[in-house]
Scaffold this active site. Sequence first.
Site, PDB file in Angstrom:
ATOM      1  N   ASP A 170      -5.501   9.402  10.070  1.00 61.44           N
ATOM      2  CA  ASP A 170      -4.171   8.899  10.417  1.00 61.44           C
ATOM      3  C   ASP A 170      -3.640   9.498  11.709  1.00 61.44           C
ATOM      4  O   ASP A 170      -3.926  10.646  12.033  1.00 61.44           O
ATOM      5  CB  ASP A 170      -3.196   9.192   9.264  1.00 61.44           C
ATOM      6  CG  ASP A 170      -3.564   8.413   8.017  1.00 61.44           C
ATOM      7  OD1 ASP A 170      -3.667   7.183   8.120  1.00 61.44           O
ATOM      8  OD2 ASP A 170      -3.772   9.021   6.956  1.00 61.44           O
ATOM      9  N   TYR A 212     -10.529  -4.491   4.031  1.00 60.77           N
ATOM     10  CA  TYR A 212      -9.557  -4.042   5.027  1.00 60.77           C
ATOM     11  C   TYR A 212     -10.314  -3.849   6.339  1.00 60.77           C
ATOM     12  O   TYR A 212     -11.121  -2.935   6.456  1.00 60.77           O
ATOM     13  CB  TYR A 212      -8.927  -2.742   4.536  1.00 60.77           C
ATOM     14  CG  TYR A 212      -7.800  -2.168   5.373  1.00 60.77           C
ATOM     15  CD1 TYR A 212      -7.667  -2.452   6.737  1.00 60.77           C
ATOM     16  CD2 TYR A 212      -6.863  -1.312   4.802  1.00 60.77           C
ATOM     17  CE1 TYR A 212      -6.643  -1.913   7.493  1.00 60.77           C
ATOM     18  CE2 TYR A 212      -5.832  -0.759   5.552  1.00 60.77           C
ATOM     19  CZ  TYR A 212      -5.727  -1.070   6.893  1.00 60.77           C
ATOM     20  OH  TYR A 212      -4.716  -0.529   7.646  1.00 60.77           O
ATOM     21  N   GLU A 231       0.863  -1.177   0.000  1.00 54.95           N
ATOM     22  CA  GLU A 231       0.000   0.000   0.000  1.00 54.95           C
ATOM     23  C   GLU A 231       0.900   1.227   0.000  1.00 54.95           C
ATOM     24  O   GLU A 231       1.795   1.337   0.824  1.00 54.95           O
ATOM     25  CB  GLU A 231      -0.888   0.045   1.250  1.00 54.95           C
ATOM     26  CG  GLU A 231      -1.997  -0.976   1.260  1.00 54.95           C
ATOM     27  CD  GLU A 231      -2.819  -0.905   2.550  1.00 54.95           C
ATOM     28  OE1 GLU A 231      -2.571  -0.006   3.381  1.00 54.95           O
ATOM     29  OE2 GLU A 231      -3.707  -1.753   2.727  1.00 54.95           O
TER      30      GLU A 231
END
Length: 279
Positions: free
Chosen positions: A61, A176, A50
């Site tokens: 994040d 995911y 990724e």
Amino acid sequence: MSTRIDRRFAALKVDGRAALVTFLTAGDPDPATSLAILTALPKAGADVVELGMPFTDPMADGPAIQMSSQRALKAGQTLKATLDMVRAFRQSDDTTPIVLMGYYNPIYIYGVARFLADAKSVGVDGLIVVDLPPEEDEELCLPALKAGLNFIRLATPTTDDQRLPAVLANTSGFVYYVSITGITGSAAPDPAKVGGAVSRIKRHTTLPVAVGFGVRTAEQAAAIAAGADGVVVGSALVSALKTSLDQNDKATAKTVTAVTDLVAELARGVRSARAAARA
């Protein structure tokens, strides 16, 4: 049409082991070092790569990945430069799947149709765009699928059985599973809970399920690999890269190996899990 991602997970299923999926931000700490790391990842043990598309406001994040985005942008990384990096990688590796991960804004500015055509032509296999929910599938997801790219969706501990079908509707490549609520790199996942969550997702889909957020060590990777089709590691690799930099955040002689040594260690953990399960 089968993609590199489909083929890689199918091959690993035959091998009876999970995939090690690695995340790093493209262009961190500079374009040349970033390409050197990218090129070295498969040999170190990464099964799927990724690549983060640097963005000024990566709200999902944690601090480590936010800082990596800032370093990359400061070093001049653009979305075009990220696509060029994939093209350069493909000159020596035509089998390792590459997924671009990030936010919709840079893609929107680049132009969706142009971006998808360019991504496909340089050898990108899939996209993870964290701020586009299923309700926005017309924006990017459906055009991406039409262009032959996998669109990988995130499921979280709060994605209940009612919501899952919408999340999975146009997902392809793999799912995911974000093993903890919150930002990246903030806590360690609980393997028992993760195993239950993976089983629940698999009742709704035949796609492989890769688990990420919070995996830092070979032991954690092995524990997650025992119950999932893939283990995603990002913040730990970004932190290893950061520790190798000098006081001005510039690459040193240790930068590439700081990342690849940790990848090799994590890969041993992932591989040991399935070996133990088969023994």
